[in-house]
Scaffold this motif. Structure first.
Motif, PDB file in Angstrom:
ATOM      1  N   LEU A 121     -10.750  26.442  -6.658  1.00  0.00           N
ATOM      2  CA  LEU A 121      -9.818  25.540  -5.981  1.00  0.00           C
ATOM      3  C   LEU A 121      -8.385  25.819  -6.387  1.00  0.00           C
ATOM      4  O   LEU A 121      -7.467  25.793  -5.572  1.00  0.00           O
ATOM      5  CB  LEU A 121     -10.188  24.089  -6.295  1.00  0.00           C
ATOM      6  N   ILE A 143       0.983   3.086  -3.344  1.00  0.00           N
ATOM      7  CA  ILE A 143      -0.212   3.864  -3.669  1.00  0.00           C
ATOM      8  C   ILE A 143      -0.293   5.090  -2.776  1.00  0.00           C
ATOM      9  O   ILE A 143      -0.632   6.181  -3.220  1.00  0.00           O
ATOM     10  CB  ILE A 143      -1.469   3.003  -3.496  1.00  0.00           C
ATOM     11  N   ALA A 144       0.054   4.900  -1.479  1.00  0.00           N
ATOM     12  CA  ALA A 144      -0.075   6.009  -0.540  1.00  0.00           C
ATOM     13  C   ALA A 144       0.897   7.126  -0.865  1.00  0.00           C
ATOM     14  O   ALA A 144       0.623   8.287  -0.588  1.00  0.00           O
ATOM     15  CB  ALA A 144       0.158   5.522   0.887  1.00  0.00           C
ATOM     16  N   LEU A 184       0.819  -1.208   0.000  1.00  0.00           N
ATOM     17  CA  LEU A 184       0.000   0.000   0.000  1.00  0.00           C
ATOM     18  C   LEU A 184       0.849   1.253   0.000  1.00  0.00           C
ATOM     19  O   LEU A 184       0.397   2.311  -0.410  1.00  0.00           O
ATOM     20  CB  LEU A 184      -0.915  -0.017   1.230  1.00  0.00           C
ATOM     21  N   ILE A 236      -3.874  20.308  -7.920  1.00  0.00           N
ATOM     22  CA  ILE A 236      -4.514  20.745  -9.156  1.00  0.00           C
ATOM     23  C   ILE A 236      -3.443  21.388 -10.024  1.00  0.00           C
ATOM     24  O   ILE A 236      -2.759  22.306  -9.581  1.00  0.00           O
ATOM     25  CB  ILE A 236      -5.628  21.733  -8.839  1.00  0.00           C
ATOM     26  N   PRO A 237      -3.277  20.944 -11.272  1.00  0.00           N
ATOM     27  CA  PRO A 237      -2.247  21.540 -12.129  1.00  0.00           C
ATOM     28  C   PRO A 237      -2.605  22.975 -12.473  1.00  0.00           C
ATOM     29  O   PRO A 237      -3.775  23.319 -12.644  1.00  0.00           O
ATOM     30  CB  PRO A 237      -2.256  20.655 -13.372  1.00  0.00           C
ATOM     31  N   LEU A 266      -2.593  13.198  -7.138  1.00  0.00           N
ATOM     32  CA  LEU A 266      -3.928  13.391  -7.700  1.00  0.00           C
ATOM     33  C   LEU A 266      -4.637  14.575  -7.062  1.00  0.00           C
ATOM     34  O   LEU A 266      -5.540  15.141  -7.656  1.00  0.00           O
ATOM     35  CB  LEU A 266      -4.774  12.139  -7.476  1.00  0.00           C
ATOM     36  N   LEU A 267      -4.220  14.896  -5.816  1.00  0.00           N
ATOM     37  CA  LEU A 267      -4.934  15.944  -5.119  1.00  0.00           C
ATOM     38  C   LEU A 267      -4.482  17.333  -5.511  1.00  0.00           C
ATOM     39  O   LEU A 267      -5.149  18.302  -5.214  1.00  0.00           O
ATOM     40  CB  LEU A 267      -4.732  15.788  -3.613  1.00  0.00           C
ATOM     41  N   LEU A 280      -3.182  13.145   4.901  1.00  0.00           N
ATOM     42  CA  LEU A 280      -3.947  12.002   4.418  1.00  0.00           C
ATOM     43  C   LEU A 280      -3.893  10.849   5.397  1.00  0.00           C
ATOM     44  O   LEU A 280      -4.799  10.018   5.444  1.00  0.00           O
ATOM     45  CB  LEU A 280      -3.394  11.523   3.072  1.00  0.00           C
ATOM     46  N   THR A 329      -6.147   4.618   6.260  1.00  0.00           N
ATOM     47  CA  THR A 329      -5.072   4.964   5.338  1.00  0.00           C
ATOM     48  C   THR A 329      -3.718   4.674   5.949  1.00  0.00           C
ATOM     49  O   THR A 329      -3.592   4.508   7.151  1.00  0.00           O
ATOM     50  CB  THR A 329      -5.136   6.444   4.971  1.00  0.00           C
ATOM     51  N   PHE A 366      -0.570   8.832  -4.278  1.00  0.00           N
ATOM     52  CA  PHE A 366      -1.904   9.422  -4.267  1.00  0.00           C
ATOM     53  C   PHE A 366      -1.910  10.940  -4.136  1.00  0.00           C
ATOM     54  O   PHE A 366      -2.763  11.589  -4.753  1.00  0.00           O
ATOM     55  CB  PHE A 366      -2.740   8.782  -3.148  1.00  0.00           C
TER      56      PHE A 366
END
Lengths: 75, 227
Positions: free
Chosen positions: B43, B22-23, B19, B32-33, B29-30, B86, B92, B26
Protein backbone atom coordinates in the motif's frame (compact mmCIF):
# COMPACT_ATOMS: atom_id res chain seq x y z
CA UNK A 1 0.31 -9.79 36.03
CA UNK A 2 -1.05 -6.90 38.08
CA UNK A 3 -4.26 -5.35 36.85
CA UNK A 4 -2.93 -1.94 35.84
CA UNK A 5 -0.35 -3.33 33.47
CA UNK A 6 -2.61 -5.59 31.41
CA UNK A 7 -4.03 -4.54 28.05
CA UNK A 8 -7.76 -4.28 27.50
CA UNK A 9 -8.09 -7.57 25.63
CA UNK A 10 -6.47 -9.48 28.50
CA UNK A 11 -8.75 -8.10 31.21
CA UNK A 12 -11.65 -10.36 32.20
CA UNK A 13 -15.19 -8.98 32.17
CA UNK A 14 -15.62 -9.01 35.93
CA UNK A 15 -12.44 -7.05 36.44
CA UNK A 16 -13.44 -4.31 34.01
CA UNK A 17 -14.50 -1.59 36.50
CA UNK A 18 -11.32 -2.13 38.50
CA UNK A 19 -9.22 -1.87 35.35
CA UNK A 20 -11.00 1.33 34.32
CA UNK A 21 -10.20 2.82 37.71
CA UNK A 22 -6.48 2.25 37.20
CA UNK A 23 -6.13 3.82 33.77
CA UNK A 24 -5.18 7.42 33.09
CA UNK A 25 -8.23 9.60 32.36
CA UNK A 26 -6.44 12.92 31.83
CA UNK A 27 -6.40 14.51 28.40
CA UNK A 28 -2.88 13.31 27.75
CA UNK A 29 -3.73 9.81 28.91
CA UNK A 30 -6.77 9.60 26.67
CA UNK A 31 -4.79 10.94 23.73
CA UNK A 32 -2.08 8.34 24.36
CA UNK A 33 -4.72 5.64 24.48
CA UNK A 34 -6.24 6.77 21.19
CA UNK A 35 -2.81 6.91 19.57
CA UNK A 36 -1.98 3.40 20.81
CA UNK A 37 -5.30 2.03 19.56
CA UNK A 38 -4.84 3.62 16.15
CA UNK A 39 -1.26 2.44 15.76
CA UNK A 40 -2.18 -1.13 16.74
CA UNK A 41 -5.04 -1.11 14.18
CA UNK A 42 -2.76 0.42 11.57
CA UNK A 43 0.05 -2.06 12.15
CA UNK A 44 -2.26 -5.05 12.16
CA UNK A 45 -4.40 -4.32 9.12
CA UNK A 46 -2.84 -1.63 6.92
CA UNK A 47 0.90 -1.68 7.37
CA UNK A 48 1.35 -5.30 6.22
CA UNK A 49 3.64 -6.62 3.53
CA UNK A 50 0.98 -7.53 0.97
CA UNK A 51 -1.90 -5.32 2.01
CA UNK A 52 -5.09 -5.19 0.06
CA UNK A 53 -8.29 -3.19 0.12
CA UNK A 54 -9.47 -4.83 3.35
CA UNK A 55 -7.72 -2.68 5.94
CA UNK A 56 -8.73 0.65 4.49
CA UNK A 57 -12.26 -0.56 3.61
CA UNK A 58 -12.90 -1.37 7.26
CA UNK A 59 -11.82 2.15 8.10
CA UNK A 60 -14.12 3.62 5.44
CA UNK A 61 -17.05 1.48 6.59
CA UNK A 62 -16.49 2.72 10.13
CA UNK A 63 -16.40 6.28 8.81
CA UNK A 64 -19.72 5.76 7.00
CA UNK A 65 -21.27 4.40 10.21
CA UNK A 66 -19.96 7.37 12.15
CA UNK A 67 -21.42 9.79 9.61
CA UNK A 68 -24.74 7.94 9.78
CA UNK A 69 -24.74 8.38 13.51
CA UNK A 70 -24.06 12.09 13.16
CA UNK A 71 -26.81 12.45 10.56
CA UNK A 72 -29.40 10.42 12.41
CA UNK A 73 -31.46 13.35 13.65
CA UNK A 74 -31.70 14.90 10.21
CA UNK A 75 -32.95 11.90 8.28
CA UNK B 1 -39.89 19.80 -1.38
CA UNK B 2 -36.98 21.47 -3.12
CA UNK B 3 -35.68 22.91 0.12
CA UNK B 4 -35.13 19.49 1.61
CA UNK B 5 -32.70 18.58 -1.17
CA UNK B 6 -30.27 21.20 0.00
CA UNK B 7 -30.27 19.93 3.55
CA UNK B 8 -27.51 17.50 2.72
CA UNK B 9 -25.09 20.43 2.51
CA UNK B 10 -25.69 21.66 6.04
CA UNK B 11 -23.10 20.34 8.42
CA UNK B 12 -24.93 18.26 11.05
CA UNK B 13 -23.67 18.57 14.58
CA UNK B 14 -23.97 16.06 17.39
CA UNK B 15 -23.37 17.19 20.94
CA UNK B 16 -21.97 20.44 19.62
CA UNK B 17 -19.31 18.89 17.40
CA UNK B 18 -20.07 19.60 13.77
CA UNK B 19 -19.33 16.79 11.35
CA UNK B 20 -17.22 19.07 9.16
CA UNK B 21 -14.36 18.94 11.66
CA UNK B 22 -14.26 15.15 11.60
CA UNK B 23 -14.73 15.09 7.84
CA UNK B 24 -11.77 17.40 7.31
CA UNK B 25 -9.47 15.51 9.65
CA UNK B 26 -10.39 12.00 8.57
CA UNK B 27 -8.28 12.01 5.36
CA UNK B 28 -5.13 12.12 7.48
CA UNK B 29 -5.90 8.62 8.73
CA UNK B 30 -6.04 7.29 5.20
CA UNK B 31 -2.58 8.46 4.22
CA UNK B 32 0.11 5.96 5.07
CA UNK B 33 3.22 7.57 6.59
CA UNK B 34 6.35 6.94 4.62
CA UNK B 35 9.32 5.40 6.36
CA UNK B 36 12.53 5.39 4.39
CA UNK B 37 12.89 1.70 3.80
CA UNK B 38 14.37 0.34 0.63
CA UNK B 39 11.22 -1.63 -0.24
CA UNK B 40 7.98 -0.64 1.45
CA UNK B 41 4.81 -2.65 1.81
CA UNK B 42 2.34 -2.79 -1.05
CA UNK B 43 0.00 0.00 0.00
CA UNK B 44 2.83 2.36 0.82
CA UNK B 45 4.46 1.69 -2.55
CA UNK B 46 1.22 2.40 -4.42
CA UNK B 47 0.73 5.63 -2.51
CA UNK B 48 4.25 6.93 -3.09
CA UNK B 49 4.11 5.94 -6.77
CA UNK B 50 0.89 7.93 -7.23
CA UNK B 51 2.29 10.89 -5.38
CA UNK B 52 5.51 10.90 -7.42
CA UNK B 53 3.60 10.66 -10.68
CA UNK B 54 1.38 13.63 -9.84
CA UNK B 55 4.28 15.67 -8.49
CA UNK B 56 6.32 15.18 -11.64
CA UNK B 57 3.37 16.08 -13.83
CA UNK B 58 2.65 19.30 -11.96
CA UNK B 59 6.11 20.49 -11.06
CA UNK B 60 8.13 19.97 -14.27
CA UNK B 61 6.94 23.20 -15.96
CA UNK B 62 8.04 25.28 -12.98
CA UNK B 63 11.54 26.66 -12.58
CA UNK B 64 13.80 25.91 -9.63
CA UNK B 65 12.31 28.58 -7.37
CA UNK B 66 8.86 27.22 -8.05
CA UNK B 67 9.84 23.82 -6.75
CA UNK B 68 9.77 25.23 -3.25
CA UNK B 69 6.00 25.27 -3.64
CA UNK B 70 5.81 21.56 -4.31
CA UNK B 71 5.04 20.57 -0.71
CA UNK B 72 2.06 22.86 -0.28
CA UNK B 73 0.68 22.15 -3.73
CA UNK B 74 0.96 18.38 -3.30
CA UNK B 75 -0.58 18.39 0.15
CA UNK B 76 -3.40 20.57 -1.18
CA UNK B 77 -3.92 18.12 -4.03
CA UNK B 78 -3.99 15.14 -1.68
CA UNK B 79 -6.41 16.89 0.66
CA UNK B 80 -8.83 17.82 -2.12
CA UNK B 81 -8.62 14.40 -3.74
CA UNK B 82 -9.36 12.52 -0.51
CA UNK B 83 -12.11 14.91 0.59
CA UNK B 84 -13.83 14.75 -2.80
CA UNK B 85 -13.65 10.97 -3.07
CA UNK B 86 -14.75 10.39 0.53
CA UNK B 87 -17.82 12.54 -0.11
CA UNK B 88 -19.14 9.93 -2.51
CA UNK B 89 -19.63 7.36 0.26
CA UNK B 90 -23.13 7.15 1.77
CA UNK B 91 -24.04 9.53 4.60
CA UNK B 92 -20.65 11.27 4.53
CA UNK B 93 -20.17 15.00 4.48
CA UNK B 94 -18.04 16.75 1.87
CA UNK B 95 -16.38 19.87 3.24
CA UNK B 96 -15.52 21.10 -0.24
CA UNK B 97 -19.17 21.72 -1.06
CA UNK B 98 -18.97 24.69 1.27
CA UNK B 99 -17.98 27.84 -0.59
CA UNK B 100 -16.40 29.24 2.54
CA UNK B 101 -13.84 26.46 2.70
CA UNK B 102 -12.96 26.63 -0.99
CA UNK B 103 -12.54 30.37 -0.91
CA UNK B 104 -10.37 30.01 2.17
CA UNK B 105 -8.15 27.65 0.18
CA UNK B 106 -8.17 29.54 -3.10
CA UNK B 107 -7.85 33.17 -2.05
CA UNK B 108 -4.68 33.06 0.08
CA UNK B 109 -2.83 30.84 -2.38
CA UNK B 110 -3.72 33.01 -5.35
CA UNK B 111 -2.78 36.10 -3.38
CA UNK B 112 0.54 34.47 -2.53
CA UNK B 113 1.35 33.89 -6.20
CA UNK B 114 0.36 37.46 -7.05
CA UNK B 115 2.40 39.04 -4.29
CA UNK B 116 5.43 36.86 -5.09
CA UNK B 117 5.31 38.08 -8.65
CA UNK B 118 4.79 41.73 -7.79
CA UNK B 119 7.55 41.71 -5.22
CA UNK B 120 10.27 39.87 -7.12
CA UNK B 121 9.63 40.81 -10.73
CA UNK B 122 7.06 43.63 -10.83
CA UNK B 123 7.48 44.64 -14.46
CA UNK B 124 7.25 41.08 -15.77
CA UNK B 125 4.15 40.40 -13.69
CA UNK B 126 2.49 43.58 -14.88
CA UNK B 127 3.61 42.75 -18.40
CA UNK B 128 1.36 39.69 -18.34
CA UNK B 129 -1.59 42.07 -18.41
CA UNK B 130 -0.98 42.80 -22.09
CA UNK B 131 -0.60 39.93 -24.55
CA UNK B 132 2.04 40.32 -27.23
CA UNK B 133 1.12 41.69 -30.62
CA UNK B 134 -2.06 43.54 -29.74
CA UNK B 135 -2.92 46.45 -32.04
CA UNK B 136 -2.27 49.83 -30.39
CA UNK B 137 -5.87 51.15 -30.24
CA UNK B 138 -6.96 48.07 -28.33
CA UNK B 139 -4.38 48.42 -25.55
CA UNK B 140 -6.44 50.31 -22.91
CA UNK B 141 -9.45 48.05 -23.28
CA UNK B 142 -7.32 44.95 -23.17
CA UNK B 143 -5.50 45.99 -20.02
CA UNK B 144 -8.83 46.54 -18.30
CA UNK B 145 -10.06 43.14 -19.45
CA UNK B 146 -6.88 41.38 -18.37
CA UNK B 147 -6.97 43.05 -14.95
CA UNK B 148 -10.55 41.91 -14.47
CA UNK B 149 -9.64 38.40 -15.45
CA UNK B 150 -6.72 38.48 -13.03
CA UNK B 151 -8.81 39.68 -10.12
CA UNK B 152 -11.57 37.18 -10.75
CA UNK B 153 -9.22 34.17 -10.54
CA UNK B 154 -9.65 33.34 -6.84
CA UNK B 155 -13.42 33.62 -7.14
CA UNK B 156 -13.36 31.33 -10.16
CA UNK B 157 -11.14 28.79 -8.41
CA UNK B 158 -13.37 28.58 -5.35
CA UNK B 159 -16.68 28.63 -7.15
CA UNK B 160 -15.57 26.06 -9.74
CA UNK B 161 -14.80 23.49 -7.09
CA UNK B 162 -17.92 24.23 -5.05
CA UNK B 163 -20.28 24.26 -8.00
CA UNK B 164 -18.99 21.05 -9.53
CA UNK B 165 -19.20 19.06 -6.33
CA UNK B 166 -22.52 20.53 -5.20
CA UNK B 167 -24.11 19.91 -8.59
CA UNK B 168 -22.88 16.34 -8.63
CA UNK B 169 -24.22 15.56 -5.18
CA UNK B 170 -27.56 17.18 -5.97
CA UNK B 171 -27.90 15.19 -9.19
CA UNK B 172 -27.14 11.95 -7.39
CA UNK B 173 -29.76 12.71 -4.77
CA UNK B 174 -32.39 13.71 -7.32
CA UNK B 175 -31.90 10.70 -9.57
CA UNK B 176 -31.83 8.24 -6.69
CA UNK B 177 -35.05 9.77 -5.33
CA UNK B 178 -36.61 9.30 -8.78
CA UNK B 179 -35.43 5.68 -8.95
CA UNK B 180 -36.84 4.80 -5.55
CA UNK B 181 -40.11 6.63 -6.23
CA UNK B 182 -40.61 4.92 -9.59
CA UNK B 183 -39.89 1.41 -8.34
CA UNK B 184 -43.46 0.42 -7.31
CA UNK B 185 -45.06 2.20 -10.26
CA UNK B 186 -43.02 1.41 -13.38
CA UNK B 187 -40.16 -1.03 -12.66
CA UNK B 188 -38.72 -0.80 -16.20
CA UNK B 189 -38.30 2.95 -16.03
CA UNK B 190 -36.86 2.50 -12.57
CA UNK B 191 -34.19 0.16 -13.93
CA UNK B 192 -33.35 2.67 -16.67
CA UNK B 193 -33.03 5.38 -14.07
CA UNK B 194 -30.77 3.20 -11.98
CA UNK B 195 -28.54 2.73 -15.05
CA UNK B 196 -28.34 6.50 -15.30
CA UNK B 197 -27.46 6.55 -11.60
CA UNK B 198 -24.62 4.09 -12.22
CA UNK B 199 -23.20 6.19 -15.04
CA UNK B 200 -23.57 9.32 -12.95
CA UNK B 201 -21.66 7.76 -10.08
CA UNK B 202 -18.79 6.88 -12.39
CA UNK B 203 -18.88 10.47 -13.67
CA UNK B 204 -18.83 11.78 -10.12
CA UNK B 205 -15.76 9.76 -9.24
CA UNK B 206 -14.03 11.19 -12.30
CA UNK B 207 -15.18 14.72 -11.50
CA UNK B 208 -13.94 14.44 -7.94
CA UNK B 209 -10.44 13.58 -9.12
CA UNK B 210 -10.41 16.03 -12.01
CA UNK B 211 -11.57 18.99 -9.96
CA UNK B 212 -8.86 18.47 -7.38
CA UNK B 213 -6.28 18.26 -10.15
CA UNK B 214 -7.58 21.33 -11.98
CA UNK B 215 -7.50 23.42 -8.82
CA UNK B 216 -3.87 22.68 -8.17
CA UNK B 217 -2.94 22.87 -11.85
CA UNK B 218 -4.35 26.37 -12.21
CA UNK B 219 -2.53 27.47 -9.08
CA UNK B 220 0.72 26.13 -10.50
CA UNK B 221 0.05 27.98 -13.77
CA UNK B 222 -0.53 31.22 -11.91
CA UNK B 223 2.69 30.51 -10.08
CA UNK B 224 4.56 29.96 -13.36
CA UNK B 225 3.66 33.40 -14.54
CA UNK B 226 4.81 35.05 -11.37
CA UNK B 227 7.87 33.29 -10.03
Amino acid sequence: GPLSERRLMDVRLGELPAWLATCDISAQGLLGGVRKAWSSYHDKYINVRRGGPAGISMLLAGYCLLSYGWNYQHI
Amino acid sequence: MNLSFFDQFASPSLMGIPLIIIATMFPTLLLIPQDNRWINNRLSTIQSWLLHMITKQLMIPLNKKGHKWSLILMSLMTLLLTINLLGLLPYTFTPTTQLSMNMALAFPLWMATLLTGLRNQPSISLGHLLPEGTPTPLIPALILIETTSLLIRPLALGVRLTANLTAGHLLIQLISTATVALLPIMPTVSILTSLILLLLTILEIAVAMIQAYVFVLLLSLYLQENI
